[in-house]
Write an enzyme that holds these catalytic residues in place. Structure first.
Site, PDB file in Angstrom:
ATOM      1  N   ASN A 103       0.859  -1.183   0.000  1.00 49.50           N
ATOM      2  CA  ASN A 103       0.000   0.000   0.000  1.00 49.50           C
ATOM      3  C   ASN A 103       0.895   1.233   0.000  1.00 49.50           C
ATOM      4  OD1 ASN A 103      -2.911  -1.073   0.466  1.00 49.50           O
ATOM      5  ND2 ASN A 103      -1.647  -2.203   1.946  1.00 49.50           N
ATOM      6  N   GLU A 104       1.111   1.785  -1.181  1.00 46.61           N
ATOM      7  CA  GLU A 104       2.032   2.899  -1.356  1.00 46.61           C
ATOM      8  C   GLU A 104       1.397   4.207  -0.877  1.00 46.61           C
ATOM      9  OE1 GLU A 104       4.970   2.335  -1.945  1.00 46.61           O
ATOM     10  OE2 GLU A 104       5.319   0.830  -3.487  1.00 46.61           O
ATOM     11  N   PRO A 105       2.187   5.292  -0.790  1.00 47.61           N
ATOM     12  CA  PRO A 105       1.646   6.583  -0.356  1.00 47.61           C
ATOM     13  C   PRO A 105       0.376   6.967  -1.115  1.00 47.61           C
ATOM     14  CG  PRO A 105       4.019   6.720  -0.493  1.00 47.61           C
ATOM     15  CD  PRO A 105       3.648   5.357  -1.017  1.00 47.61           C
ATOM     16  N   SER A 108      -2.526   5.643  -0.553  1.00 52.74           N
ATOM     17  CA  SER A 108      -3.524   4.576  -0.556  1.00 52.74           C
ATOM     18  C   SER A 108      -4.650   4.959   0.399  1.00 52.74           C
ATOM     19  CB  SER A 108      -2.894   3.257  -0.108  1.00 52.74           C
ATOM     20  OG  SER A 108      -1.927   2.802  -1.031  1.00 52.74           O
ATOM     21  N   THR A 139      10.196   1.972  -4.053  1.00 47.50           N
ATOM     22  CA  THR A 139       9.982   0.572  -3.693  1.00 47.50           C
ATOM     23  C   THR A 139      10.663  -0.351  -4.691  1.00 47.50           C
ATOM     24  OG1 THR A 139       7.864   1.081  -2.626  1.00 47.50           O
ATOM     25  CG2 THR A 139       8.221  -1.202  -3.312  1.00 47.50           C
TER      26      THR A 139
END
Length: 608
Positions: free
Chosen positions: A144-146, A148, A163
């Site tokens: 869950n990247e920034p 999300s 990532t």
């Protein structure tokens, strides 16, 4: 916060084991959410030990893995499906039907339904009892990247560039890293009854600070855990280093002032006030929340002079003394010696010491394919021109070209290619050591067994590794040993190599009753923090130029290293130069003698 990531891993393993035993006692299933990567490896190894030695029964455990790269088959080297089985599932008695891992090969039109079924399996299992998490440098949990959404569910996501850079080593190159992944959503994770987030190493310290103490924002997804009823951050001291209670505990209230904390606080004050040590006054202490320190250990001039003397005492032109003796430097990779302490090696040689270097691993996986092709081609033509073994060499070249041509992205090399890459690193290490004034007969290429996998994933270090190192120490019998001190990275070769050396030294001390002095240096990425430096070796402009020349001999790593490290475009020689100049600049800024450059060390205190 734990003294080491090993302590943290054992603590987490006990929590999981207690949950399993409690559920077993009631005849219920224990449902675990599992993470992959370097951080939880020690946890899985401890659970395996408990299963084999203490009878921990995992037959009623149901597992759900956080994520999987999209586009990878389950048997692919970098697949989390393969990783979980080889690292954990193959060694315990969890029934295969109880293992749930997202499928990276699902067709695009079937992804949404696959994710819905995964969520349904979690509900049918009764929800997750304990969810393990790591944290990425973007703040991601799972993938869950920034930005999300906090209520997000299991889905297909696009990976952040940072990532993918952090995963480049696993795939042998950034371009081979998938751009998408399947992941549990933040909402899915937050429904777990207990959440344990682990972070180890100084490279995680900034994002840990943001997640634990920064503003609650979807820019840092891990921050959502602060709203969970039972979520814990489990850190080693390195990952916790930028938290207020560790970095500047005096701003939170009264503290117990030790010499180490006084030193840290006063050096911090120099930076905050923009003053040299001997220019600090009482108002500087009061303006920066150091009233208590000033009251109990002041006045300001006394504190400043005390820290000034401590820092002056760290400056040492002759780190192994003036009388010639034997010194042994352990270099995890073939270039760590000159990158990290090349100036000190030059100084030791100039002082007349018999300097030995032990290259602990071959470093062969860090060589580009085109370098292996070039060397194979060169040897073939050389042998043809000098009429040496004209049959076997072309056969070898043909094998190398075919092997590399057929290799798929992310696949390991053949044994022949790995041997050629090993010889490239071997020749470069010898050339670099010669630049520093070291003798070839004092260079030792150990090629420790734990490293010999041909992939990023290494075997656990064993007794054979320690035996090889111990025999070398006993053979050289040095008065002083240098070891790469990157001890907090749970996956890094530096940490593994350090612990192999420490194990060998423990065995030597048990047999002899003593061991050599051990100094720790840092790797290519960072220097020791000023408040922990115990020895600082000044380098002249000539020393630094010779050190850079030594680094240049590592041509396969020079212009563009295969594993360049954490988001740093600088070449190794430039990182080393900047780091050494920065250390000298700091000494100058706090009012100590002005040097051109410095290399720093701490003494090993015997604690692993």
């Amino acid at each position: 916060m734990f003294e080491s990531n090993t302590d943290a891993a054992r603590h987490v393993a006990r929590i999981i084991a207690n949950t399993i035993r409690e559920r077993n006692s009631f005849g219920h299933n224990a449902v675990l959410g599992l993470a992959t990567g370097s951080t939880p490896v020690a946890i899985y190894r401890e659970l395996i030990r408990m299963h084999k030695e203490e009878g921990l029964d995992l037959s009623r455990v149901i597992t759900f893995n956080l994520d999987e790269y999209y586009g990878l088959s389950p048997d692919q080297l970098q697949s989390y499906h393969r990783w979980m089985h080889t690292t954990f599932f193959d060694h315990v008695n969890i029934p295969p039907k109880n293992i749930h891992i997202l499928d990276g090969t699902v067709a695009p039109e079937g992804v949404e339904e696959h994710c819905r079924r995964f969520e349904g399996e979690i509900r049918r299992a009764g929800g997750i009892d304990v969810q393990l998490l790591g944290i990425g440098r973007t703040g991601h949990i799972g993938f869950n990247e920034p930005f999300s959404v906090g209520s997000s569910r299991t889905r297909l996501v696009t990976l952040d560039m940072l990532t993918r850079k952090d995963a480049a080593a696993d795939f042998f190159h950034f371009e081979n890293v998938p751009t998408q992944a399947l992941t549990m959503g933040i909402g899915t994770i937050l429904e777990a009854r207990k959440i344990l987030l682990m972070a180890f190493g100084e490279h995680k310290a900034p994002i840990v600070r943001d997640a634990a103490e920064g503003p609650l924002t979807d820019r840092v997804p891990a921050g959502f855990l602060r709203e969970h009823a039972d979520a814990s951050f489990l850190l080693d001291t390195a990952a916790a280093d930028e938290l207020t209670g560790v970095a500047t505990p005096w701003v939170l209230g009264n503290v117990e002032w030790s010499d180490a904390l006084i030193k840290r606080a006063v050096l911090w004050l120099c930076q905050q006030a923009g003053k040299a040590l001997l220019k600090l006054d009482g108002s500087d202490f009061r303006q920066h929340d150091l009233h208590q320190l000033l009251r109990h250990h002041g006045p300001a001039s006394k504190l400043a002079h005390r820290v000034f003397k401590w820092m002056m005492d760290t400056i040492e032109y002759h780190p192994a003394g003036r009388e010639p003796g034997r010194v042994l430097c352990f270099s995890p990779h073939p270039d760590d010696d000159v990158i990290s302490m090349g100036g000190t090696l030059i100084r030791l040689a100039d002082d007349g010491h018999e300097v030995h270097v032990a290259y602990m691993t071959s470093g062969n996986i860090a060589v580009f394919d085109h370098d292996a092709q070039r060397v194979a081609d060169l040897l073939t033509e050389l042998n043809r021109r000098f009429q040496i073994d004209e049959q076997k060499t072309p056969d070898l070249e043909s094998h190398v070209m075919q092997s590399l041509g057929e290799k798929q992205p992310g696949q390991p090399d053949s044994k022949a290619v790995l041997k050629i890459k090993e010889l490239i690193r071997w020749s470069e290490a010898k050339a670099a050591a010669k630049v520093c004034g070291l003798r070839e007969e004092n260079l030792h290429f150990l090629d420790l067994p734990f490293y010999q996998t041909g992939t990023i994933d290494k075997n656990p270090p064993g007794q054979e590794d320690a035996r090889i190192v111990r025999e070398l120490i006993e053979q050289v019998d040095p008065a002083q040993i240098y070891v790469a001190g990157d001890l907090s990275d749970p996956h890094g070769t530096h940490r593994v190599c350090a612990h192999v050396v420490f194990q060998a030294l423990d065995e030597i001390e048990a047999a002899r009753g003593s061991q050599p002095e051990v100094l720790l240096y840092r790797g290519a990425w960072q220097e020791w923090a000023p408040h922990v430096i115990e020895i600082a070796v000044p380098l002249s402009p000539r020393d630094l130029e010779v050190k850079k020349s030594a680094i240049f001999r590592h041509e396969s790593q020079k212009d563009s290293a295969l594993f360049p490290g954490p988001d740093d475009p600088r070449e190794f020689w430039k990182r080393a130069e900047d780091r050494n100049r920065h250390t000298a600049d700091f000494y100058n800024q706090i009012g100590l003698p002005e040097y051109y450059a410095m290399e720093a060390f701490v003494r090993f205190d015997g604690k692993q």
